[in-house]
Scaffold this active site. Structure first.
Site, PDB file in Angstrom:
ATOM      1  N   ASP A  13       0.812  -1.224   0.000  1.00 46.42           N
ATOM      2  CA  ASP A  13       0.000   0.000   0.000  1.00 46.42           C
ATOM      3  C   ASP A  13       0.840   1.267   0.000  1.00 46.42           C
ATOM      4  OD1 ASP A  13      -2.226  -1.704   0.151  1.00 46.42           O
ATOM      5  OD2 ASP A  13      -2.037  -1.777   2.332  1.00 46.42           O
ATOM      6  N   LYS A  16       1.892   2.092  -5.134  1.00 48.82           N
ATOM      7  CA  LYS A  16       2.427   1.537  -6.391  1.00 48.82           C
ATOM      8  C   LYS A  16       1.484   1.830  -7.548  1.00 48.82           C
ATOM      9  CE  LYS A  16       2.389  -2.511  -4.405  1.00 48.82           C
ATOM     10  NZ  LYS A  16       2.140  -2.141  -3.005  1.00 48.82           N
ATOM     11  N   GLY A  40      -4.665  -4.179  -3.614  1.00 50.22           N
ATOM     12  CA  GLY A  40      -5.663  -3.111  -3.755  1.00 50.22           C
ATOM     13  C   GLY A  40      -4.916  -1.846  -4.097  1.00 50.22           C
ATOM     14  N   HIS A  41      -5.066  -1.383  -5.328  1.00 52.28           N
ATOM     15  CA  HIS A  41      -4.368  -0.175  -5.776  1.00 52.28           C
ATOM     16  C   HIS A  41      -5.386   0.925  -6.045  1.00 52.28           C
ATOM     17  CE1 HIS A  41      -1.020  -2.834  -6.159  1.00 52.28           C
ATOM     18  NE2 HIS A  41      -1.491  -3.449  -7.223  1.00 52.28           N
ATOM     19  N   GLN A 223       1.683  -6.377  -3.540  1.00 48.26           N
ATOM     20  CA  GLN A 223       2.310  -6.552  -2.216  1.00 48.26           C
ATOM     21  C   GLN A 223       3.668  -5.833  -2.164  1.00 48.26           C
ATOM     22  OE1 GLN A 223       0.924  -9.637  -3.827  1.00 48.26           O
ATOM     23  NE2 GLN A 223      -0.851  -8.568  -3.073  1.00 48.26           N
TER      24      GLN A 223
HETATM   25  P1  GDP Z   1      -0.727   0.334  -3.585  1.00 44.98           P
HETATM   26  O1  GDP Z   1      -1.386  -0.914  -3.139  1.00 44.98           O
HETATM   27  O2  GDP Z   1       0.744   0.340  -3.366  1.00 44.98           O
HETATM   28  O3  GDP Z   1      -1.078   0.717  -4.997  1.00 44.98           O
HETATM   29  O4  GDP Z   1      -1.294   1.511  -2.639  1.00 44.98           O
HETATM   30  P2  GDP Z   1      -2.828   1.730  -2.143  1.00 44.98           P
HETATM   31  O5  GDP Z   1      -3.604   2.285  -3.271  1.00 44.98           O
HETATM   32  O6  GDP Z   1      -3.320   0.517  -1.457  1.00 44.98           O
HETATM   33  O7  GDP Z   1      -2.614   2.808  -0.995  1.00 44.98           O
HETATM   34  C1  GDP Z   1      -2.035   4.054  -1.246  1.00 44.98           C
HETATM   35  C2  GDP Z   1      -3.044   5.151  -0.880  1.00 44.98           C
HETATM   36  O8  GDP Z   1      -2.384   6.394  -0.816  1.00 44.98           O
HETATM   37  C3  GDP Z   1      -4.160   5.350  -1.890  1.00 44.98           C
HETATM   38  O9  GDP Z   1      -5.315   5.741  -1.234  1.00 44.98           O
HETATM   39  C4  GDP Z   1      -3.626   6.478  -2.791  1.00 44.98           C
HETATM   40  O10 GDP Z   1      -4.679   7.215  -3.413  1.00 44.98           O
HETATM   41  C5  GDP Z   1      -2.915   7.316  -1.775  1.00 44.98           C
HETATM   42  N1  GDP Z   1      -1.747   8.063  -2.250  1.00 44.98           N
HETATM   43  C6  GDP Z   1      -0.758   7.664  -3.092  1.00 44.98           C
HETATM   44  N2  GDP Z   1       0.199   8.596  -3.167  1.00 44.98           N
HETATM   45  C7  GDP Z   1      -0.172   9.608  -2.335  1.00 44.98           C
HETATM   46  C8  GDP Z   1       0.436  10.851  -1.920  1.00 44.98           C
HETATM   47  O11 GDP Z   1       1.528  11.210  -2.340  1.00 44.98           O
HETATM   48  N3  GDP Z   1      -0.269  11.593  -1.001  1.00 44.98           N
HETATM   49  C9  GDP Z   1      -1.470  11.216  -0.493  1.00 44.98           C
HETATM   50  N4  GDP Z   1      -2.062  11.997   0.398  1.00 44.98           N
HETATM   51  N5  GDP Z   1      -2.058  10.058  -0.861  1.00 44.98           N
HETATM   52  C10 GDP Z   1      -1.413   9.272  -1.751  1.00 44.98           C
HETATM   53  P1  IMO Z   2      -0.974  -4.193  -2.252  1.00 44.29           P
HETATM   54  O1  IMO Z   2      -0.599  -4.709  -3.612  1.00 44.29           O
HETATM   55  C1  IMO Z   2      -0.962  -4.807   2.084  1.00 44.29           C
HETATM   56  C2  IMO Z   2      -1.081  -8.970   3.490  1.00 44.29           C
HETATM   57  C3  IMO Z   2      -2.324  -9.444   4.213  1.00 44.29           C
HETATM   58  C4  IMO Z   2      -1.721 -10.493   5.139  1.00 44.29           C
HETATM   59  C5  IMO Z   2      -0.629 -11.123   4.265  1.00 44.29           C
HETATM   60  C6  IMO Z   2      -1.028 -12.421   3.596  1.00 44.29           C
HETATM   61  O2  IMO Z   2      -2.224  -3.411  -2.225  1.00 44.29           O
HETATM   62  O3  IMO Z   2       0.203  -3.495  -1.623  1.00 44.29           O
HETATM   63  P2  IMO Z   2      -2.631 -12.992   1.551  1.00 44.29           P
HETATM   64  O4  IMO Z   2      -4.100 -12.775   1.377  1.00 44.29           O
HETATM   65  O5  IMO Z   2      -1.792 -12.341   0.513  1.00 44.29           O
HETATM   66  O6  IMO Z   2      -2.276 -14.433   1.751  1.00 44.29           O
HETATM   67  O7  IMO Z   2      -2.293 -12.279   2.963  1.00 44.29           O
HETATM   68  O8  IMO Z   2      -0.306 -10.144   3.289  1.00 44.29           O
HETATM   69  N1  IMO Z   2      -1.333  -8.377   2.152  1.00 44.29           N
HETATM   70  C7  IMO Z   2      -1.238  -7.069   1.877  1.00 44.29           C
HETATM   71  N2  IMO Z   2      -1.007  -6.008   2.680  1.00 44.29           N
HETATM   72  N3  IMO Z   2      -1.101  -4.618   0.750  1.00 44.29           N
HETATM   73  C8  IMO Z   2      -1.306  -5.671  -0.080  1.00 44.29           C
HETATM   74  O9  IMO Z   2      -1.314  -5.541  -1.417  1.00 44.29           O
HETATM   75  C9  IMO Z   2      -1.428  -6.965   0.482  1.00 44.29           C
HETATM   76  N4  IMO Z   2      -1.646  -8.193  -0.040  1.00 44.29           N
HETATM   77  C10 IMO Z   2      -1.574  -9.041   0.991  1.00 44.29           C
HETATM   78  O10 IMO Z   2      -2.929  -8.391   4.924  1.00 44.29           O
HETATM   79  O11 IMO Z   2      -1.070  -9.867   6.220  1.00 44.29           O
HETATM   80 MG    MG Z   3      -2.811  -1.557  -1.752  1.00 46.74          MG
END
Ligand code: GDP
Ligand code: IMO
Ligand code: MG
Length: 428
Positions: A13, A16, A40-41, A223
């Site tokens: 998270d 990416k 979850g992106h 991840q």
């Molecule tokens: P990912 O799984 O690595 O793609 O990241 P996620 O989408 O799960 O979580 C990143 C969160 O941070 C999302 O809600 C994005 O919209 C938000 N985000 C990404 N870059 C920035 C930033 O520079 N500032 C802020 N405030 N939010 C950001």
């Molecule tokens: P993104 O791509 C954050 C965590 C789960 C759990 C462990 C194993 O959005 O960064 P799984 O269901 O993969 O067997 O769970 O990994 N986990 C993540 N945590 N971001 C993710 O993906 C994750 N995908 C799995 O919470 O601890």
């Molecule tokens: Mg994510």
């Protein structure tokens, strides 16, 4: 710059999805190489917000060919639901390619993911419950079902029956659940075959040919480094190779063809699920980061655990991925703090560790050693160049860069696609 890998440098998270999306207009292919719909992106484009799970973030860029590589595990119901949802919002999804060698997540593996977690009790991993672990276990045990199996009913039936012979024993005798009828699974999977057929390709061949033709490829990890099955905080990890090496095994493109490896890191740290997290903040400061950063899971909605930036983790991520660049996201979230602590080492039973301790127990007992940096109060969300950041924010970035062992090439100051400061072009 033909081939760039984007990986998470922490526990996931990091942003990416936003980083990949931002480069979307300038790349030809975006390849997802590991994981599945546990990811979850979030991508924010103006007033539109997209939550992507299984599909590569490149799907939002017109002209990009999104590819689901052989290293991904595919829940077909989720695949088609996500495609339909995007199509309903006017996104052209017609270019998507899916590797014939990718494994599918049969519904029994979602069941097994949930029941095994329950049986682990206090030792549970806190998985997303999407069937990821059991499906990768099947792959390694050589009883997995692959995309290509859906196009030969007789082979599919044999494989499903083979897998269920053992799994039904487990479900009934160990977990006290109903046995699964192989015919139900076969019918369920065959039901997806027609729609899937036109998307399926020898993606490893196509990607290598694209590189030969001078195209630009971006490999997007799900991840992150600390959740990688080999390099993460095992057993509190996911079941795939989320580090840069996974881009090769999960796509069929060799390491000599990768030009750059970009690690994405937040300006602080978060983690979802169980497992060690040395800089975790359980009090008010943790709540501040969670609320200011909107730290709630995109996939499960769980509140994310929060903590300060950990430079030991960053150095480790730089090393195991061979990072050439870091993208630091969410610097804006730190605005308003008087002091910003950054972890520079761990204390384990009186011994100072500046590198990741190699054994699990030491990491579980690690107490962070902090260096306190000055905070800033000015709103930075409108900054688009490094010079526009307040001096204390500039010093924070430069200090963290020095501690992390990798240059920080871009800085996120907001969720929108445009809210980024570029110091070095990631594709240049
Ligand atoms: P990912 O799984 O690595 O793609 O990241 P996620 O989408 O799960 O979580 C990143 C969160 O941070 C999302 O809600 C994005 O919209 C938000 N985000 C990404 N870059 C920035 C930033 O520079 N500032 C802020 N405030 N939010 C950001
Ligand atoms: P993104 O791509 C954050 C965590 C789960 C759990 C462990 C194993 O959005 O960064 P799984 O269901 O993969 O067997 O769970 O990994 N986990 C993540 N945590 N971001 C993710 O993906 C994750 N995908 C799995 O919470 O601890
Ligand atoms: Mg994510």
């Amino acid at each position: 710059m033909p081939a760039v890998v984007v990986v998470g440098a922490q526990w996931g998270d990091e942003g990416k999805g936003k980083a990949t999306d931002q480069l979307g207009a300038r790349v030809d292919y975006v390849v997802k190489f590991n994981g599945g719909n546990n990811a979850g992106h979030t991508v924010v484009v103006g007033k539109e917000k997209y939550a992507l799970h299984l599909l590569p973030s490149g799907i939002l860029s017109p002209g990009v060919v999104p590819v689901i590589g052989n290293g991904v595990v595919v829940d077909l119901e989720v695949l088609f639901r996500e495609l339909d949802d995007l199509a309903a919002r006017g996104v052209d999804t017609s270019r998507l390619l899916v590797s014939a060698a990718a494994h599918v997540i049969p519904s029994y593996n979602r069941t097994l993911d949930k029941v095994t977690e329950r049986f682990l009790g206090k030792r549970q991993i806190g998985t997303t419950g999407r069937g990821i672990g059991p499906t990768y276990a099947d792959k390694m045990s050589r009883v997995g079902i692959r995309v290509q199996d859906l196009f030969d009913a007789s082979i599919l039936r044999q494989k499903v029956e083979g897998a269920l012979t053992q799994k039904n024993q487990m479900l009934v005798k160990v977990y006290n659940r109903r046995a699964v009828d192989p015919e139900e699974i076969v019918a369920e999977l065959l039901g997806y075959a027609d729609r899937l057929r036109s998307m399926v390709a020898d993606t490893a061949l196509l990607l290598n040919q694209a590189l030969d033709a001078g195209k630009t490829l971006l490999f997007e990890a799900g991840q992150a480094t600390m959740l990688d099955v080999d390099h993460g905080t095992y057993p509190f990890v996911t079941s795939s190779s989320a580090t840069a090496g996974g881009a090769c095994t999960g796509s069929g493109v060799g390491p000599t063809r990768i030009d750059r490896v970009v690690g994405v890191t937040k300006a602080y740290t978060t983690r979802v699920g169980e497992g060690p997290f040395p800089t975790e903040l359980l009090g008010e400061e943790g709540t501040f980061l969670r609320e200011a950063g909107g730290e709630y899971g995109v996939t499960t909605g769980r509140p994310r655990r929060t903590g300060w930036y950990d430079a030991v983790v960053a150095r480790y991520a730089s090393r195991v991925n061979g990072l050439t660049d870091l993208v630091m996201t969410k610097l804006d979230v730190l605005t308003g703090l008087e002091k910003v602590p950054v972890c520079v080492a761990y204390d384990v039973d009186g011994v100072r560790h500046t590198e990741m301790p190699p054994d699990q127990s030491a990491f579980h007992h690690a107490t962070p050693v902090y260096e306190e940096l000055d905070g800033w109060t000015e709103d930075i969300t409108g900054a688009r160049s490094f010079g526009e950041l307040p001096p204390a924010a500039q010093r924070y970035v430069l200090a963290v860069e020095e501690m992390s062992g990798c240059r920080i090439s871009a800085i996120g100051v907001g969720a929108d696609r445009s809210a980024t400061i570029v110091r070095h072009d990631l594709l240049g």
